[in-house]
Design a protein around this motif. Structure first.
Motif, mmCIF file in Angstrom:
data_model
loop_
_atom_site.group_PDB
_atom_site.id
_atom_site.type_symbol
_atom_site.label_atom_id
_atom_site.label_comp_id
_atom_site.label_asym_id
_atom_site.label_seq_id
_atom_site.Cartn_x
_atom_site.Cartn_y
_atom_site.Cartn_z
ATOM 1 N N ASN A 94 0.806 -1.218 0.000
ATOM 2 C CA ASN A 94 0.000 0.000 0.000
ATOM 3 C C ASN A 94 0.840 1.269 0.000
ATOM 4 O OD1 ASN A 94 -2.761 -0.951 -0.010
ATOM 5 N ND2 ASN A 94 -2.334 -1.789 2.013
ATOM 6 N N ASP A 95 2.060 1.170 0.504
ATOM 7 C CA ASP A 95 2.930 2.349 0.480
ATOM 8 C C ASP A 95 3.260 2.761 -0.948
ATOM 9 O OD1 ASP A 95 3.547 2.871 3.411
ATOM 10 O OD2 ASP A 95 4.055 0.743 3.245
ATOM 11 N N TYR A 96 3.067 1.836 -1.882
ATOM 12 C CA TYR A 96 3.191 2.166 -3.301
ATOM 13 C C TYR A 96 1.816 2.418 -3.921
ATOM 14 C CZ TYR A 96 8.133 1.078 -3.078
ATOM 15 O OH TYR A 96 9.458 1.113 -2.756
ATOM 16 N N LEU A 97 0.927 1.430 -3.838
ATOM 17 C CA LEU A 97 -0.367 1.529 -4.528
ATOM 18 C C LEU A 97 -1.242 2.639 -3.966
ATOM 19 C CD1 LEU A 97 -1.263 -2.256 -4.893
ATOM 20 C CD2 LEU A 97 -0.524 -0.707 -6.701
ATOM 21 N N ASN A 98 -1.210 2.837 -2.674
ATOM 22 C CA ASN A 98 -2.100 3.809 -2.028
ATOM 23 C C ASN A 98 -1.337 4.909 -1.308
ATOM 24 O OD1 ASN A 98 -4.782 2.703 -2.679
ATOM 25 N ND2 ASN A 98 -4.025 0.921 -1.550
ATOM 26 N N ASN A 99 -0.222 5.278 -1.940
ATOM 27 C CA ASN A 99 0.560 6.422 -1.478
ATOM 28 C C ASN A 99 1.366 6.950 -2.662
ATOM 29 O OD1 ASN A 99 2.579 8.153 -0.382
ATOM 30 N ND2 ASN A 99 2.488 7.135 1.611
ATOM 31 N N TYR A 100 2.500 6.309 -2.936
ATOM 32 C CA TYR A 100 3.435 6.826 -3.944
ATOM 33 C C TYR A 100 2.796 6.971 -5.322
ATOM 34 C CZ TYR A 100 8.012 7.595 -6.110
ATOM 35 O OH TYR A 100 9.086 8.142 -6.776
ATOM 36 N N LEU A 101 1.960 6.021 -5.711
ATOM 37 C CA LEU A 101 1.362 6.040 -7.049
ATOM 38 C C LEU A 101 0.040 6.806 -7.107
ATOM 39 C CD1 LEU A 101 2.125 2.353 -8.090
ATOM 40 C CD2 LEU A 101 3.200 4.429 -9.002
ATOM 41 N N MET A 102 -0.393 7.355 -5.977
ATOM 42 C CA MET A 102 -1.644 8.112 -5.941
ATOM 43 C C MET A 102 -1.397 9.584 -6.290
ATOM 44 S SD MET A 102 -4.586 6.739 -5.180
ATOM 45 C CE MET A 102 -5.221 5.116 -4.772
ATOM 46 N N PRO A 103 -2.153 10.135 -7.250
ATOM 47 C CA PRO A 103 -1.911 11.526 -7.672
ATOM 48 C C PRO A 103 -2.175 12.558 -6.583
ATOM 49 C CG PRO A 103 -3.915 10.649 -8.684
ATOM 50 C CD PRO A 103 -3.223 9.497 -8.032
ATOM 51 N N ASN A 104 -3.003 12.215 -5.591
ATOM 52 C CA ASN A 104 -3.287 13.194 -4.540
ATOM 53 C C ASN A 104 -2.308 13.129 -3.372
ATOM 54 O OD1 ASN A 104 -4.314 10.678 -3.764
ATOM 55 N ND2 ASN A 104 -5.888 11.583 -2.453
ATOM 56 N N TYR A 105 -1.259 12.341 -3.510
ATOM 57 C CA TYR A 105 -0.175 12.316 -2.531
ATOM 58 C C TYR A 105 1.018 13.088 -3.087
ATOM 59 C CZ TYR A 105 -1.972 8.842 0.807
ATOM 60 O OH TYR A 105 -2.680 8.188 1.784
ATOM 61 N N PRO A 106 1.734 13.821 -2.245
ATOM 62 C CA PRO A 106 2.923 14.551 -2.716
ATOM 63 C C PRO A 106 4.172 13.681 -2.807
ATOM 64 C CG PRO A 106 2.595 14.961 -0.383
ATOM 65 C CD PRO A 106 1.454 14.082 -0.823
ATOM 66 N N THR A 107 4.066 12.425 -2.370
ATOM 67 C CA THR A 107 5.243 11.564 -2.187
ATOM 68 C C THR A 107 6.112 11.463 -3.436
ATOM 69 O OG1 THR A 107 3.724 10.257 -0.823
ATOM 70 C CG2 THR A 107 5.931 9.385 -1.145
ATOM 71 N N ARG A 108 5.466 11.289 -4.586
ATOM 72 C CA ARG A 108 6.221 11.065 -5.821
ATOM 73 C C ARG A 108 7.071 12.283 -6.195
ATOM 74 N NH1 ARG A 108 3.563 7.610 -10.714
ATOM 75 N NH2 ARG A 108 5.512 6.947 -11.697
ATOM 76 N N ASN A 109 6.619 13.465 -5.787
ATOM 77 C CA ASN A 109 7.391 14.682 -6.061
ATOM 78 C C ASN A 109 8.507 14.897 -5.045
ATOM 79 O OD1 ASN A 109 5.725 15.373 -8.263
ATOM 80 N ND2 ASN A 109 4.224 16.312 -6.893
ATOM 81 N N GLN A 110 8.430 14.174 -3.948
ATOM 82 C CA GLN A 110 9.420 14.347 -2.879
ATOM 83 C C GLN A 110 10.569 13.354 -2.955
ATOM 84 O OE1 GLN A 110 6.632 13.829 0.356
ATOM 85 N NE2 GLN A 110 6.459 16.035 0.725
ATOM 86 N N TYR A 111 10.302 12.166 -3.519
ATOM 87 C CA TYR A 111 11.304 11.097 -3.526
ATOM 88 C C TYR A 111 11.338 10.399 -4.876
ATOM 89 C CZ TYR A 111 10.328 11.490 1.519
ATOM 90 O OH TYR A 111 10.110 11.948 2.795
ATOM 91 N N ASN A 112 12.528 10.038 -5.320
ATOM 92 C CA ASN A 112 12.596 9.098 -6.443
ATOM 93 C C ASN A 112 12.442 7.685 -5.889
ATOM 94 O OD1 ASN A 112 15.143 8.106 -5.528
ATOM 95 N ND2 ASN A 112 16.252 9.635 -6.740
#
Length: 372
Positions: free
Chosen positions: A176-194
Motif C-alpha cells: 500500500n505504500d506504493y499503490l495507495n501512497n506513492y502512485l496516488m496523484p493526490n499524494y505529494p510523495t512522488r514529487n518528494q522522492y525518487n
C-alpha cells in the motif's frame, strides 16, 4: 507450566483463568488436531492477509460481503479472497487453527495467535488515507503491545519471553505504500522522492518497526516481499494494451532489495533473531511462466471486477464472479485467488532458497531459540 500455554496467554490481553490439565494441549493430537510446530503465530500486514480487522472501521477498504468468501467455510469474513489467504494455509501447515482477527478475537479463540493485519495499511502512517479507516503498522504493533503488556504483568517477563521466542511473527507490509501512497496523484510523495529514496525511507522505518517487535520478545520473523505489482489487474487496466507496467515493477525492486539487505543485517546484529524472506515476486513469475502446469488459464484478468481486465472497479457487493475460480490467478483487482494463496504458502513453507531465504518456514519453526 508448558511453554505453549505461556505463549497463548500472551495474546489474551486480560487475565486468563488456568484450568486443570494446564500442561496438556487440547488442540494436540488427542484433540483431533495435528501436532503444533509452534505455539502461536502473530500476523501483521495489509489486505493480502487481513481477515476482518476493517469490518467495523469507518473504511472503504472492506471485504465482508459476498462474493468475497464464496469458497470459504462460513462465507464472507473480511478476507480479500474467494477463500483462504496465504497465512490461513501457513497456519494449517504449522498445525495451528485459523488465526482470528484482533477485532473479533475473544476467549479461547485467541489461544494460538492473533491477526492484526488491516486493509489499506502501510509502513507509513499516512498511507491509505483515501480509504479513511485503516490500522497502520505502527498501530498494529501497539495493539500487540497492549495485550503483551497486560499479560506480562500476570506472567512475568521471563516466562513471557521464553514463550514468545518460539512463536512465528509473519509480516507482510509495503504494497500500500506504493499503490495507495506513492502512485496516488493526490499524494505529494512522488514529487518528494525518487524510487530509491522512497525505498530507503520505507525500509528505514520498517527496520525500526521490526526492532520494536524484537524488543517486545519476537524472535522468529517471516517477511513477505512485494510481488510484481505492475501486473495486477488494477494496473493492467490502466494500459490500453492490457500489458504489465514495467515502470511499477521496477519501482518496487529497490524496496525488495533493501528488505533483503535489512534482513541480513538484523540476522547478524540482533542476538537470537531469525528473519526469513519470501520471494513473492519470484513465486508470481513462476506461476505465470508455468500457468498451465498449475492449472491456470487466466493470468491477467480478475475473477470478480468491472472494466478492462476486470480491474477498473474491484469486486462489488453481490457481483457474480467467474465460475472457474481455480483457473484464475487474480480474484479481484488487487488480490490473488485462494488457489494462488495456497500454492505460495506451501512453497514458502517447505521451498528452497530461491523461494524463501535463508531457510523456509518449516525449518524456522523447528529451530530452538532461547530469549536473550
Amino acid at each position: 507450566m508448558a511453554l505453549w500455554i505461556l505463549c497463548l496467554l500472551v495474546v489474551l490481553g486480560m487475565g486468563f483463568n488456568m484450568v486443570s490439565g494446564q500442561g496438556e494441549d487440547p488442540f494436540g493430537p488427542e484433540g483431533g488436531r495435528r501436532r503444533e510446530m509452534v505455539p502461536a503465530m502473530f500476523i501483521f500486514g495489509d489486505s493480502l492477509i487481513d481477515n476482518g480487522n476493517n469490518n467495523d472501521l469507518p473504511s472503504f477498504a472492506k471485504a465482508n460481503y459476498f462474493p468475497y468468501g464464496i469458497d470459504f467455510n462460513g462465507g464472507p469474513t473480511g478476507r480479500f479472497s474467494n477463500g483462504y489467504t496465504m497465512v490461513d494455509e501457513i497456519a494449517e501447515l504449522l498445525g495451528l487453527p485459523l488465526i482470528p482477527a484482533y477485532s473479533e478475537a475473544s476467549g479461547d479463540q485467541v489461544l494460538h495467535g492473533v491477526n492484526y493485519a488491516s486493509a489499506a495499511a502501510g509502513i507509513l502512517d499516512i498511507t491509505g488515507r483515501n480509504f479513511v479507516g485503516r490500522i497502520p503498522f505502527d498501530q498494529q504493533i501497539r495493539n500487540f503491545q497492549n495485550t503483551l503488556d497486560q499479560i506480562t504483568d500476570n506472567l512475568g517477563a521471563v516466562d513471557a519471553a521464553q514463550a514468545l521466542a518460539r512463536c512465528i511473527f509473519f509480516v507482510g507490509m509495503g504494497s500500500n505504500d506504493y499503490l495507495n501512497n506513492y502512485l496516488m496523484p493526490n499524494y505529494p510523495t512522488r514529487n518528494q522522492y525518487n524510487g530509491q529514496q522512497y525505498a530507503d525511507l520505507l525500509v528505514q522505518q520498517y527496520t525500526q518497526q521490526l526492532k520494536t517487535l524484537y524488543n517486545l520478545g519476537a524472535r522468529k520473523f517471516v517477511l513477505a516481499g512485494l510481488g510484481r505489482m505492475g501486473c495486477i489487474p488494477s494496473i493492467l487496466a490502466q494500459s490500453t494494451a492490457g500489458s504489465c507496467s514495467e515502470e511499477v515493477n521496477q519501482l518496487v525492486l529497490p524496496f525488495n532489495a533493501n528488505v533483503k539487505a535489512m534482513l541480513n543485517s538484523l540476522n547478524v546484529n540482533l542476538p537470537g533473531a531469525r528473519f526469513i524472506y519470501i520471494e513473492i515476486a519470484h513465486l508470481f513469475e513462476d506461476l505465470i511462466a508455468n500457468s498451465k502446469i498449475y492449472g491456470f488459464s487466466v493470468v491477467n484478468r480478475a475473477c470478480c471486477g468491472i472494466g478492462r481486465n476486470r480491474g477498473q472497479i474491484t469486486c462489488l457487493p453481490f457481483q457474480t464472479p467467474c465460475e472457474n475460480r481455480d483457473q484464475y490467478v487474480f480474484w479481484d483487482a488487487f488480490h490473488p485467488t485462494e488457489k494462488v494463496n495456497i500454492i505460495m504458502a506451501r512453497k514458502a513453507f517447505n521451498g528452497d532458497t530461491s523461494i524463501v531465504y535463508p531457510m523456509n518456514i518449516e525449518q524456522l519453526a523447528n529451530i530452538d531459540i532461547e530469549p536473550n
